[in-house]
Design a protein around this motif. Structure first.
Motif, short mmCIF file in Angstrom:
data_model
loop_
_atom_site.label_atom_id
_atom_site.label_comp_id
_atom_site.label_asym_id
_atom_site.label_seq_id
_atom_site.Cartn_x
_atom_site.Cartn_y
_atom_site.Cartn_z
N ARG A 1 7.55 19.12 -1.39
CA ARG A 1 6.21 19.69 -1.22
C ARG A 1 5.35 19.59 -2.47
O ARG A 1 4.13 19.70 -2.39
CB ARG A 1 6.32 21.17 -0.83
N ALA A 2 5.97 19.45 -3.61
CA ALA A 2 5.22 19.47 -4.87
C ALA A 2 4.23 18.32 -4.94
O ALA A 2 4.46 17.23 -4.40
CB ALA A 2 6.18 19.39 -6.05
N GLY A 3 3.10 18.57 -5.60
CA GLY A 3 2.08 17.54 -5.76
C GLY A 3 1.14 17.88 -6.90
O GLY A 3 1.36 18.84 -7.65
N LEU A 4 0.06 17.11 -7.03
CA LEU A 4 -0.90 17.33 -8.11
C LEU A 4 -2.32 17.22 -7.56
O LEU A 4 -3.10 16.38 -8.00
CB LEU A 4 -0.71 16.30 -9.22
N ASN A 5 -2.66 18.08 -6.61
CA ASN A 5 -4.02 17.98 -6.06
C ASN A 5 -5.08 18.52 -7.01
O ASN A 5 -6.27 18.41 -6.74
CB ASN A 5 -4.12 18.69 -4.70
N ASN A 6 -4.64 19.10 -8.14
CA ASN A 6 -5.60 19.56 -9.17
C ASN A 6 -5.60 18.64 -10.38
O ASN A 6 -5.94 19.06 -11.49
CB ASN A 6 -5.26 20.99 -9.59
N VAL B 1 0.82 -1.22 0.00
CA VAL B 1 0.00 0.00 0.00
C VAL B 1 0.85 1.26 0.00
O VAL B 1 0.31 2.38 -0.02
CB VAL B 1 -0.98 0.04 1.20
N LEU B 2 2.16 1.13 0.02
CA LEU B 2 3.00 2.33 -0.01
C LEU B 2 2.76 3.17 -1.26
O LEU B 2 2.65 4.40 -1.16
CB LEU B 2 4.49 1.92 0.09
N PRO B 3 2.66 2.58 -2.47
CA PRO B 3 2.34 3.42 -3.65
C PRO B 3 1.00 4.12 -3.52
O PRO B 3 0.85 5.26 -3.95
CB PRO B 3 2.34 2.41 -4.80
N ASP B 4 0.01 3.45 -2.91
CA ASP B 4 -1.31 4.07 -2.72
C ASP B 4 -1.20 5.27 -1.79
O ASP B 4 -1.81 6.32 -2.03
CB ASP B 4 -2.29 3.05 -2.14
N LEU B 5 -0.44 5.11 -0.71
CA LEU B 5 -0.24 6.21 0.23
C LEU B 5 0.48 7.38 -0.44
O LEU B 5 0.17 8.55 -0.20
CB LEU B 5 0.56 5.73 1.45
N PHE B 6 1.44 7.07 -1.30
CA PHE B 6 2.17 8.11 -2.01
C PHE B 6 1.23 8.92 -2.90
O PHE B 6 1.30 10.15 -2.97
CB PHE B 6 3.27 7.47 -2.84
N LEU B 7 0.30 8.22 -3.58
CA LEU B 7 -0.69 8.91 -4.41
C LEU B 7 -1.57 9.82 -3.56
O LEU B 7 -1.84 10.96 -3.94
CB LEU B 7 -1.55 7.89 -5.16
N ILE B 8 -2.01 9.34 -2.41
CA ILE B 8 -2.86 10.15 -1.53
C ILE B 8 -2.12 11.38 -1.07
O ILE B 8 -2.66 12.50 -1.06
CB ILE B 8 -3.32 9.31 -0.32
N GLN B 9 -0.85 11.22 -0.69
CA GLN B 9 -0.08 12.37 -0.20
C GLN B 9 0.04 13.45 -1.28
O GLN B 9 -0.01 14.64 -0.98
CB GLN B 9 1.32 11.93 0.23
N LYS B 10 0.17 13.05 -2.53
CA LYS B 10 0.42 14.02 -3.59
C LYS B 10 -0.84 14.55 -4.27
O LYS B 10 -0.76 15.48 -5.07
CB LYS B 10 1.33 13.39 -4.66
N LEU C 1 -1.96 6.87 -10.48
CA LEU C 1 -2.99 7.82 -10.90
C LEU C 1 -3.91 7.19 -11.94
O LEU C 1 -5.13 7.40 -11.93
CB LEU C 1 -2.33 9.09 -11.46
N TYR C 2 -3.34 6.40 -12.85
CA TYR C 2 -4.17 5.72 -13.84
C TYR C 2 -5.00 4.62 -13.18
O TYR C 2 -6.17 4.42 -13.54
CB TYR C 2 -3.29 5.12 -14.94
N LYS C 3 -4.40 3.92 -12.24
CA LYS C 3 -5.11 2.82 -11.58
C LYS C 3 -6.36 3.32 -10.87
O LYS C 3 -7.41 2.69 -10.90
CB LYS C 3 -4.17 2.16 -10.57
N TYR C 4 -6.26 4.51 -10.26
CA TYR C 4 -7.39 5.05 -9.50
C TYR C 4 -8.31 5.92 -10.36
O TYR C 4 -9.53 5.88 -10.19
CB TYR C 4 -6.87 5.89 -8.32
#
Length: 981
Positions: free
Chosen positions: A722-727, A683-692, A759-762
């Motif tokens: 700090r960078a991410g893609l919440n948009n 679940v580490l990749p899933d958590l990484f997606l959530i963080q970003k 991101l594609y998976k979700y």
């Protein structure tokens, strides 16, 4: 629309709030400087670029600002590139005064253009064959070196507004233009004989402008009588003009510019319908139109040769607006015993030095504009002009305003070029004043502004002597315009002043920070500040300054002891009680107020607490909240990574259900489960997606804490960034890819590949990055291909984001290679690569030999490759929207083909080879170029459906839709075949 004019840019330049900017006007910078300055302004919709340094790439402009829909370029050179542009929204494109000798291919990809302007360019050729401008409504085409009419004019049937100017060598032909819908026409030719039409043939044109460079006579020329409303002639050689206007029932406006004409054509005043006349000549000596009675409402006269004129007209004439631009006129051209009740006036002269008192005779005067450089004073009559609403003055020697202004009803006043040192007191007393525009190099103070009775909209231009504190005082009222008011190099001065006002500083501190910033172009050159000054500066809501000051925080936590004491200034994400608990858990002290014990100050937003502090010791460390959070995460015991054992699978499945729900409550439950039971590796990749991608700061903080303790080396660097893609939901596929490319240096490619796949998976977005850049045999590419393969089908177009938007290739790597590696283990029977503009038949496509269904619609190929014969199992094929394909003989080798779609192509005939498709059941030839019913269809015995609608052909009359007639013989031989025509 918010529009910001910029004369120079620095790396840190930010133009206002990017959420509100829709347009930007820029001059004298390079595109790289512009791109850095406007980096956060992704919603820009309009660009006006002038004198741009270097060359401009249209592809890069659209890539950086994808919402751009209007582009105005003045003296800008375009870079010639072959690359495709990301799908664009451009509907208006203007290029003027450029040295471009050839237009780049990207220009021709603005297929949705409604308005196009190309003016004053050294073009000698125009690639009409590349044009797809089927929606053009307005076209301005002024290319003086072009010796032939581009064929683009032959194909445009929707243009309603046209301005054209080509070389005088051009010989026009009536077939060059389609006037069916044209209502505005502006054309430049040597003489009337050079026109591709007779003027009276323009039956629907309402606005007509004709530039005749060599015409000497315009006599008894027949004009269009049905619809012409506005007619303008520019003829510098014209010496004789005569038209009988009585025949033209709708003509309302006439504009005649003829420098060599030595008389005023009186028949203009005899027209029963004309209401507006504009006349310009520098060869006329006298002007006497008083002998005419006429119904003209607006009369504009311009001449440098006239020195005096008789009273212009008697009171029975109905002129309501008179505009005189006569530089050598010596006195007012009116009789002092007449009452010009209906007149509004614009008067421009270099020799008139006084305004007579009989101006009071203009009882109904509503608009008055005087451009009189030698005028020293105004008459005391303005209180008698009870209808005057707008007054504009350009009078460099004017020092005072008559006292009668106070009793006037003027609402809008403009005074340019004057000697005022302060706002005139007479203006202050005007009760009905709602707008003031003042331009004065002599203006020294705005003290009088606060005395305004009506508090009008107030705009100042060119007032270098005004102090910054005066501006602050005026801003409290309604000073809405600042143009060239400071002799500083600083850009975005208004935004900075607004930030200073919100900080609430006293005058001394206000002026200190104003001068500190506004006098320098590069904020990185700010001098060293004390700790207190640094915190005070962070109270100014101006992002450009805050970025520089935040970089000057100490942001280090070391050499801590039990005596170390933390406090907070400003707003932070955590509650202060929660922060206090964390500080105490770490074994340190916490203070609510500043004292000598404090060793570390955590700086948040708007740290107003500094106002109560006299001075701060330079030994005290200033740190950000994120610095403290990072320290906390490293000190807090981490959670062990558990190997997944029997029974853990259900827990992981439950966790991923919580992750997919995106509910804050579900995510909080998932965090608690992980904190209590440990973090499975899967679940580490899933958590990484959530963080970003998650916007909730509390969730992000908890996820970051879990990842910091447990993430692999591939992720840990990206987790701390700090960078991410919440948009992400609002971004096109292309922009997600470009974002991840920009993150590579901070995150590392492995983390970017992980994010792309997750991101594609979700959310079915973002996979392009992995497919384009991951090595073919890497675990990330294999995982990506596995996600898009489904029971023998691959929707490559959807994987690249083409379910909503077109995908264009990367400049360096081209298009992602088709996943031929999967053919080693799986059979692919259906493949869709719609709208991926390869430009040629993909080489690896021939390896998919098990294909039964293939869509290559809209991939911009010019011909069908012979290698398609290798796909011999194909039963369904879609080649639509490859507009340049006219020859389809290669398809004849696909004997098993049952369904063939050939919409929107250039097919004029099928060819004898086509009859070999004996298994064909459905054929779609919608929107091609067939002139007749294809005889080849008689031999396709299994044919059930045929579409032959909207065949487009060219005749002597231009482009027409050809309706195919179904032969009766075909109906009899194949009664079960449904044909649409």
């Amino acid at each position: 629309m918010f529009s910001q004019t910029i004369n120079s840019l620095t790396d840190e330049m930010i133009v206002g709030n990017p959420l509100n900017i829709s347009g930007v006007q820029v001059a004298g910078v390079s595109f790289e400087e512009l791109k850095k300055a406007l980096k956060p302004c992704k919603k820009l919709g309009e660009f006006r670029l002038k004198n741009l340094k270097g060359k401009l790439s249209l592809k890069e402009l659209i890539a950086c600002f994808p919402r751009t829909f209007r582009i105005y370029l003045d003296n800008v050179i375009l870079e010639d590139e072959d690359d495709f542009i990301e799908e664009n929204k451009v509907v208006l494109f203007s290029l003027i005064n450029s040295d471009c000798k050839k237009l780049p291919k990207q220009f021709y990809q603005f297929s949705d253009l409604l308005d196009l302007e190309l003016s004053n360019l050294p073009l000698t050729e125009f690639s009409s064959e590349l044009c797809t401008f089927h929606s053009l409504r307005t076209l301005t085409f002024c290319i003086p070196y072009l010796d032939e009419v581009p064929s683009i004019f032959l194909t445009q049937e929707n243009i309603s507004t046209l301005k054209i100017e080509l070389s005088e060598k051009v010989i026009y032909d009536s077939t060059h233009f389609n006037f069916e819908r044209m209502s505005f026409l502006n054309i430049k030719v040597p003489t009337l004989e050079s026109l591709p039409f007779q003027l009276h043939e323009l039956r629907l044109v309402r606005y007509l402008t004709v530039h005749l460079t060599q015409q000497k006579e315009f006599v008894d020329v027949e004009l269009p009588s049905l619809s012409l409303e506005n007619f303008k002639i520019e003829a510098p050689q014209l010496q004789k003009f005569s038209i009988d206007f009585s025949r033209y029932e709708k003509l309302k406006s006439m504009d005649l510019k003829a420098d060599k004409l030595d008389y005023f054509p009186g028949e203009l005043l005899k027209s029963p319908t004309l209401r507006i006349i504009s006349f310009e000549s520098n060869n006329i000596k006298t002007l006497d139109i008083n002998k005419y009675n006429f119904d003209i409402r607006t009369l504009k006269l311009k001449s440098e040769s006239i020195e005096e004129i008789k009273p212009l007209f008697s009171v029975q004439n109905k002129v309501k607006y008179l505009g005189l631009d006569i530089p050598n006129l010596k006195e007012f051209p009116f009789a002092d015993d007449e009452a010009y009740e209906t007149l509004n006036l614009t008067l421009e002269s270099e020799k008139i030095d006084s305004v007579p008192h009989y101006l009071s005779n203009f009882k109904e005067l509503k608009y008055l504009e005087l451009k009189l450089p030698n005028l020293n004073e105004l008459p005391d009559v303005f209180d008698q002009l009870r209808k005057l609403k707008t007054l504009k003055l350009s009078t460099p020697h004017l020092k005072a305003i008559p006292s009668t202004f106070a009793g006037s009803l003027i609402g809008n006043i403009t005074i340019e070029a004057n000697c005022f040192e302060d706002v005139p007191e007479e203006l202050l007393k005007m009760k009905y004043l709602n707008q003031v525009y003042l331009s004065s190099d002599s203006l020294k103070t705005l003290d009088n502004y606060s005395k305004f009775v009506s508090k009008p909209y107030f705009k100042i231009k060119s007032a270098p002597n005004i102090s910054p504190y005066d501006i602050r005082i005026v801003k409290k009222f309604r000073l809405n315009g600042l143009e060239n008011i400071f002799d500083y190099k600083f850009d975005a001065i208004e935004d900075y002043i607004l930030g200073l006002q919100k900080a609430g500083f006293e005058r001394e501190l206000y002026c200190y920070f104003f001068d500190l910033v506004a006098c320098r172009k590069d904020l990185s050159t700010l001098p060293e500040l004390t700790k207190k000054q640094l915190i005070q500066g962070l109270n100014i809501k101006f992002e450009r300054l805050q970025e520089v000051l935040l970089e000057r925080l100490d942001n280090t936590i070391s050499d801590l002891t039990s005596e170390s004491c933390f406090m907070v200034m400003g707003g932070i994400t955590l509650k202060k009680t929660e922060l206090k608990e964390r500080v105490e858990q770490l074994g340190f002290q916490y203070a609510n107020k500043y004292s000598d014990k404090v060793t570390h100050i955590i700086i948040g937003n708007n740290p107003k607490e500094i106002a109560k502090v006299d001075e701060i010791d330079n030994e005290i460390k200033l740190i950000s909240e994120s610095t403290f959070t990072d320290y906390w995460n490293t000190q807090e015991p981490g959670f062990l990574i558990e190997d997944e054992k029997e029974g853990d699978g259900q827990m992981v499945e439950n966790l991923k259900l919580f992750f997919k729900s995106q509910s804050e409550g579900d995510l909080m439950i998932a965090m608690e489960m992980l904190e209590m039971n440990g973090v499975p590796k899967s679940v580490l990749p899933d958590l990484f997606l959530i963080q970003k991608t998650n916007k909730n700061t509390k969730i992000k903080a908890r996820v970051k804490k879990l990842l910091t303790a447990n993430a692999s080396k591939d992720l840990i660097q990206a987790v701390k960034d700090r960078a991410g893609l919440n948009n992400y939901a609002k971004l096109h596929e292309y922009h997600i890819r470009e974002k991840l490319v920009s993150f590579e240096e901070k995150w590392g490619k492995e983390a970017c590949f992980t994010f792309s796949n997750m991101l594609y998976k979700y959310y079915k977005k973002g996979l392009t990055y992995t497919l384009l850049y991951a090595p073919v045999h890497s675990k990330w590419r294999q995982e990506a291909v596995g996600m898009i393969y489904n029971k023998g089908e691959i929707n490559w177009a959807e994987a690249l984001g083409n379910n909503n938007y077109r995908y264009y290739r990367d400049n360096k790597t081209g298009y992602p290679k088709l996943p031929v590696e999967i053919l080693k283990t799986e059979k692919v029977e259906k493949l869709d690569i719609t709208k991926i503009e390869y430009g040629e038949f993909p080489e690896e496509l021939k390896q998919f030999k098990d294909l039964k269904s293939l869509s290559i619609s809209g991939i911009s190929i010019r011909s069908i490759s012979d290698e398609i014969k290798l796909l011999e199992k194909l039963e369904e094929l879609d080649i639509s929207r490859n507009y340049l394909i006219s020859d389809i003989q290669q398809v004849a080798s696909l004997k098993k083909l049952k369904k063939l779609t050939l919409q929107w192509m250039s097919i004029a005939e099928l060819g004898e080879e086509f009859t070999s498709l004996q298994n064909l059941e459905e054929l779609n030839l919608y929107r091609n170029k067939l002139e007749r019913f294809p005889n080849e269809l008689y031999q396709l015995k299994k044919l059930k459906k045929v579409n032959l609608e909207e065949q487009e052909i060219y005749t002597e009359e231009g482009r027409v839709m050809n309706e195919i007639i179904i032969p009766e013989e075909f109906k009899e031989k194949m009664p079960d075949c449904e044909v649409k025509v």
